[in-house]
Motif scaffolding. Structure first.
Motif, PDB file in Angstrom:
ATOM      1  N   ARG A   1      -8.986  -5.446   1.636  1.00 53.51           N
ATOM      2  CA  ARG A   1      -9.865  -4.294   1.387  1.00 53.51           C
ATOM      3  C   ARG A   1      -9.646  -3.735  -0.021  1.00 53.51           C
ATOM      4  NH1 ARG A   1      -6.512   0.113   1.675  1.00 53.51           N
ATOM      5  NH2 ARG A   1      -4.720  -0.078   3.099  1.00 53.51           N
ATOM      6  N   ALA A   2     -10.710  -3.215  -0.580  1.00 55.20           N
ATOM      7  CA  ALA A   2     -10.630  -2.610  -1.910  1.00 55.20           C
ATOM      8  C   ALA A   2      -9.932  -1.260  -1.832  1.00 55.20           C
ATOM      9  CB  ALA A   2     -12.035  -2.443  -2.486  1.00 55.20           C
ATOM     10  N   SER A   3      -9.174  -0.922  -2.855  1.00 54.58           N
ATOM     11  CA  SER A   3      -8.496   0.361  -2.925  1.00 54.58           C
ATOM     12  C   SER A   3      -9.433   1.427  -3.464  1.00 54.58           C
ATOM     13  CB  SER A   3      -7.261   0.252  -3.829  1.00 54.58           C
ATOM     14  OG  SER A   3      -6.736   1.514  -4.122  1.00 54.58           O
ATOM     15  N   TYR A   4      -9.280   2.663  -3.001  1.00 51.48           N
ATOM     16  CA  TYR A   4     -10.068   3.771  -3.533  1.00 51.48           C
ATOM     17  C   TYR A   4      -9.742   4.018  -5.007  1.00 51.48           C
ATOM     18  CZ  TYR A   4     -11.292   5.066   1.285  1.00 51.48           C
ATOM     19  OH  TYR A   4     -11.780   5.063   2.579  1.00 51.48           O
ATOM     20  N   THR A   5      -8.508   3.727  -5.389  1.00 53.01           N
ATOM     21  CA  THR A   5      -8.060   4.046  -6.754  1.00 53.01           C
ATOM     22  C   THR A   5      -8.241   2.895  -7.732  1.00 53.01           C
ATOM     23  OG1 THR A   5      -5.798   3.301  -6.309  1.00 53.01           O
ATOM     24  CG2 THR A   5      -6.327   5.598  -5.788  1.00 53.01           C
ATOM     25  N   GLY A   6      -8.672   1.746  -7.230  1.00 51.81           N
ATOM     26  CA  GLY A   6      -8.794   0.588  -8.099  1.00 51.81           C
ATOM     27  C   GLY A   6      -7.530  -0.233  -8.197  1.00 51.81           C
ATOM     28  N   ALA A   7      -6.521   0.091  -7.417  1.00 49.72           N
ATOM     29  CA  ALA A   7      -5.273  -0.675  -7.396  1.00 49.72           C
ATOM     30  C   ALA A   7      -5.519  -2.052  -6.795  1.00 49.72           C
ATOM     31  CB  ALA A   7      -4.222   0.079  -6.584  1.00 49.72           C
ATOM     32  N   PRO A   8      -4.590  -2.991  -6.971  1.00 46.03           N
ATOM     33  CA  PRO A   8      -4.759  -4.322  -6.370  1.00 46.03           C
ATOM     34  C   PRO A   8      -4.967  -4.224  -4.859  1.00 46.03           C
ATOM     35  CG  PRO A   8      -2.930  -4.326  -7.913  1.00 46.03           C
ATOM     36  CD  PRO A   8      -3.348  -2.891  -7.757  1.00 46.03           C
ATOM     37  N   VAL A   9      -5.695  -5.169  -4.296  1.00 47.13           N
ATOM     38  CA  VAL A   9      -5.919  -5.169  -2.849  1.00 47.13           C
ATOM     39  C   VAL A   9      -4.559  -5.315  -2.161  1.00 47.13           C
ATOM     40  CG1 VAL A   9      -8.234  -6.129  -3.066  1.00 47.13           C
ATOM     41  CG2 VAL A   9      -6.285  -7.664  -2.730  1.00 47.13           C
ATOM     42  N   PRO A  10      -4.425  -4.803  -0.937  1.00 45.18           N
ATOM     43  CA  PRO A  10      -3.108  -4.798  -0.272  1.00 45.18           C
ATOM     44  C   PRO A  10      -2.420  -6.152  -0.233  1.00 45.18           C
ATOM     45  CG  PRO A  10      -4.647  -3.426   0.938  1.00 45.18           C
ATOM     46  CD  PRO A  10      -5.450  -4.092  -0.141  1.00 45.18           C
ATOM     47  N   ALA A  11      -3.170  -7.216   0.023  1.00 48.42           N
ATOM     48  CA  ALA A  11      -2.553  -8.531   0.150  1.00 48.42           C
ATOM     49  C   ALA A  11      -1.914  -9.013  -1.139  1.00 48.42           C
ATOM     50  CB  ALA A  11      -3.581  -9.555   0.630  1.00 48.42           C
ATOM     51  N   GLU A  12      -2.246  -8.384  -2.249  1.00 48.13           N
ATOM     52  CA  GLU A  12      -1.668  -8.766  -3.532  1.00 48.13           C
ATOM     53  C   GLU A  12      -0.427  -7.933  -3.870  1.00 48.13           C
ATOM     54  OE1 GLU A  12      -4.786  -8.475  -6.402  1.00 48.13           O
ATOM     55  OE2 GLU A  12      -5.947 -10.125  -5.514  1.00 48.13           O
ATOM     56  N   ARG A  13      -0.039  -7.013  -2.979  1.00 46.45           N
ATOM     57  CA  ARG A  13       1.119  -6.157  -3.226  1.00 46.45           C
ATOM     58  C   ARG A  13       2.312  -6.659  -2.418  1.00 46.45           C
ATOM     59  NH1 ARG A  13      -1.945  -0.654  -1.553  1.00 46.45           N
ATOM     60  NH2 ARG A  13      -3.920  -1.094  -2.647  1.00 46.45           N
ATOM     61  N   ALA A  14       3.424  -6.870  -3.083  1.00 43.55           N
ATOM     62  CA  ALA A  14       4.611  -7.378  -2.397  1.00 43.55           C
ATOM     63  C   ALA A  14       5.078  -6.418  -1.309  1.00 43.55           C
ATOM     64  CB  ALA A  14       5.735  -7.611  -3.406  1.00 43.55           C
ATOM     65  N   THR A  15       4.994  -5.118  -1.574  1.00 44.67           N
ATOM     66  CA  THR A  15       5.458  -4.154  -0.581  1.00 44.67           C
ATOM     67  C   THR A  15       4.652  -4.255   0.712  1.00 44.67           C
ATOM     68  OG1 THR A  15       4.015  -2.495  -1.613  1.00 44.67           O
ATOM     69  CG2 THR A  15       6.352  -2.506  -2.264  1.00 44.67           C
ATOM     70  N   TYR A  16       3.348  -4.470   0.576  1.00 49.50           N
ATOM     71  CA  TYR A  16       2.475  -4.603   1.755  1.00 49.50           C
ATOM     72  C   TYR A  16       2.832  -5.878   2.519  1.00 49.50           C
ATOM     73  CZ  TYR A  16      -1.982  -3.993   4.343  1.00 49.50           C
ATOM     74  OH  TYR A  16      -2.948  -3.793   5.302  1.00 49.50           O
ATOM     75  N   ARG A  17       2.993  -6.977   1.796  1.00 48.71           N
ATOM     76  CA  ARG A  17       3.294  -8.255   2.440  1.00 48.71           C
ATOM     77  C   ARG A  17       4.655  -8.206   3.138  1.00 48.71           C
ATOM     78  NH1 ARG A  17       1.417 -10.196  -2.697  1.00 48.71           N
ATOM     79  NH2 ARG A  17       3.549 -10.778  -3.249  1.00 48.71           N
ATOM     80  N   ILE A  18       5.638  -7.597   2.499  1.00 44.35           N
ATOM     81  CA  ILE A  18       6.969  -7.498   3.108  1.00 44.35           C
ATOM     82  C   ILE A  18       6.902  -6.685   4.393  1.00 44.35           C
ATOM     83  CG2 ILE A  18       9.269  -6.464   2.821  1.00 44.35           C
ATOM     84  CD1 ILE A  18       9.034  -7.232  -0.185  1.00 44.35           C
ATOM     85  N   ALA A  19       6.214  -5.548   4.356  1.00 47.60           N
ATOM     86  CA  ALA A  19       6.117  -4.697   5.542  1.00 47.60           C
ATOM     87  C   ALA A  19       5.417  -5.421   6.683  1.00 47.60           C
ATOM     88  CB  ALA A  19       5.384  -3.401   5.193  1.00 47.60           C
ATOM     89  N   VAL A  20       4.369  -6.165   6.378  1.00 52.05           N
ATOM     90  CA  VAL A  20       3.665  -6.927   7.409  1.00 52.05           C
ATOM     91  C   VAL A  20       4.580  -8.000   7.999  1.00 52.05           C
ATOM     92  CG1 VAL A  20       1.817  -8.624   7.788  1.00 52.05           C
ATOM     93  CG2 VAL A  20       1.320  -6.477   6.607  1.00 52.05           C
ATOM     94  N   GLY A  21       5.281  -8.706   7.138  1.00 53.54           N
ATOM     95  CA  GLY A  21       6.185  -9.752   7.617  1.00 53.54           C
ATOM     96  C   GLY A  21       7.296  -9.205   8.488  1.00 53.54           C
ATOM     97  N   GLN A  22       7.887  -8.093   8.083  1.00 53.08           N
ATOM     98  CA  GLN A  22       8.940  -7.482   8.881  1.00 53.08           C
ATOM     99  C   GLN A  22       8.427  -7.022  10.237  1.00 53.08           C
ATOM    100  OE1 GLN A  22      10.300  -4.442   6.156  1.00 53.08           O
ATOM    101  NE2 GLN A  22      12.022  -5.703   5.453  1.00 53.08           N
ATOM    102  N   ALA A  23       7.267  -6.392  10.241  1.00 58.18           N
ATOM    103  CA  ALA A  23       6.694  -5.907  11.497  1.00 58.18           C
ATOM    104  C   ALA A  23       6.363  -7.057  12.436  1.00 58.18           C
ATOM    105  CB  ALA A  23       5.445  -5.070  11.206  1.00 58.18           C
ATOM    106  N   GLU A  24       5.824  -8.133  11.883  1.00 55.58           N
ATOM    107  CA  GLU A  24       5.497  -9.303  12.700  1.00 55.58           C
ATOM    108  C   GLU A  24       6.756  -9.871  13.356  1.00 55.58           C
ATOM    109  OE1 GLU A  24       2.831 -12.070  14.386  1.00 55.58           O
ATOM    110  OE2 GLU A  24       2.323 -10.360  13.103  1.00 55.58           O
ATOM    111  N   ALA A  25       7.826  -9.991  12.581  1.00 59.81           N
ATOM    112  CA  ALA A  25       9.073 -10.529  13.122  1.00 59.81           C
ATOM    113  C   ALA A  25       9.662  -9.608  14.184  1.00 59.81           C
ATOM    114  CB  ALA A  25      10.082 -10.740  11.994  1.00 59.81           C
TER     115      ALA A  25
END
Length: 387
Positions: free
Chosen positions: A258-282
């Motif tokens: 999804r596009a960010s309201y602020t113009g920031a990179p999409v979530p999947a391109e952010r390491a913090t987002y990917r790490i949090a998803v991976g941890q939650a999945e595990a």
């Protein structure tokens, strides 16, 4: 929604168990879940859909025409419903509660199932009330709380003191809906659609043969009724939290582009987002695996003709409390990943957070269960009522 391998397996379990009727349940629940929240209960016509899919014969003894499903199979059905809506999963989970009724005299059970095996039982068992002892039974009066699904129930139960004859253990008195007033006072932030209202009874006479000790010795000799009943009651609620967490996590995975309201990179391109998803999945998959591993182990024991040990019953309780805790933590993490959009009315994350917050609040699933489990593991006496 991104469907994981586990969710796909749960869906397959539903189709194999109940076929098109179960698929219809999922469709009806998805279309009407907003209505459940608004009405604060699951309407009777939806309960009929649950019956058609076999949810309310899942724990009916086979000798009375029921399915007496293995616990893991039933739990996967509830998990799949809860992915779609937590309240619907919670109410459907009480299809398991007929295991309690197996402690009734066989003649009483035959009367209960005379019109068929699809029976909805709901109970407001606490606080346990004194009841006047009369010849052959009890005169029951009082008010009881948290009777989830009571507006759609065929029979209702309330908790009464059993007296010395039952070793001080409380009884459940079984009543017909016409003997009970339902006070519609379920005003809560989460699991709004469960209709967990108060029950009021005024002087109803309940014969002894319509009372039982919750978790008492069953009069039906089938494997399901040798499975620990109180731990199973915790399991069917914990698995609702699992379904809600699965839905929340799948939502933020799907939102990775999804596009960010602020113009920031999409979530999947952010390491913090990917790490949090991976941890939650595990975390979620690990808690789920431990939960079902315990279920299958205890089921293998009872189907072999052996009683479940205290340690096995405790493991079921531990796995349930842990699953409820981890599920809520996963939903909170997913909510944070949802960003500012998650706070809006109508955003799925708002509903997931509300519903998931309720599950670990249940008395069967609170943090104290870790204390009981630790006591059993170390060979000391757990707190009263744990086993």
């Amino acid at each position: 929604m991104t469907q994981t391998l586990d969710a796909a397996k749960a869906a397959a379990a539903g189709r194999s168990a109940s076929g098109a009727a179960f698929d219809r349940v999922l469709d009806v629940v998805e279309r009407r879940r907003a209505e459940f929240d608004e009405k604060r209960h699951i309407p009777r016509d939806v309960i009929e859909e649950f019956k058609n899919a076999g949810i309310y014969r899942a724990s009916t003894p086979k000798q009375f025409g029921g399915d007496a499903l293995p616990p893991a199979q039933f739990l996967r059905l509830i998990e799949r419903i809860a992915v779609v809506d937590g309240s619907a999963g919670w109410v459907a989970s009480f299809g398991s509660s007929l295991i309690y009724l197996a402690a009734l005299p066989r003649g009483t059970q035959a009367e209960l199932y005379a019109d068929g095996p699809d029976l909805v039982f709901a109970g407001g068992l606490f606080p346990v009330r004194p009841a006047e002892r009369i010849p052959g039974g009890h005169r029951v009066s009082g008010r009881w709380k948290f009777a989830s699904g009571c507006l759609g129930a065929d029979v209702l139960g309330v908790g009464i003191k059993g007296g010395e004859a039952k070793g001080g253990r409380p009884l459940t008195a079984v009543l017909r809906p016409e003997q009970v007033e339902i006070v519609e006072n379920w005003n809560v932030i989460g699991m709004r659609g469960t209709g967990s209202h108060d029950l009021v009874v005024d002087g109803a006479v309940v014969p002894d043969e319509w009372t039982f000790v919750r978790g008492g010795e069953p009069t039906v000799d089938e494997p399901l009724y040798r499975y620990p009943s109180v731990p199973y009651a915790a399991q069917v609620l914990a698995v609702v939290g699992l379904g809600v967490a699965r839905a929340a996590l799948d939502h933020v995975i799907a939102q990775g582009g999804r596009a960010s309201y602020t113009g920031a990179p999409v979530p999947a391109e952010r390491a913090t987002y990917r790490i949090a998803v991976g941890q939650a999945e595990a975390q979620l998959r690990s808690a789920r695996a431990y939960f079902y591993e315990n279920t299958e182990e205890v089921w293998a024991t009872v189907t072999a003709g052996d009683p479940a040990s205290a340690r096995q019953a405790s493991s079921l309780r531990l796995a349930s409390a842990h699953l409820a805790k981890i599920s809520f933590e996963v939903v909170r993490a997913a909510y944070q990943l949802g960003g500012i959009a998650a706070i809006a009315d109508g955003n799925p994350m708002e509903r997931y957070l509300r519903d998931a917050s309720v599950v670990p609040q249940h008395a069967f699933l609170q943090e104290g269960m870790y204390d009981g489990a630790g006591a059993v593991l170390m060979g000391v006496q757990p707190f009263p009522g744990y086993l």
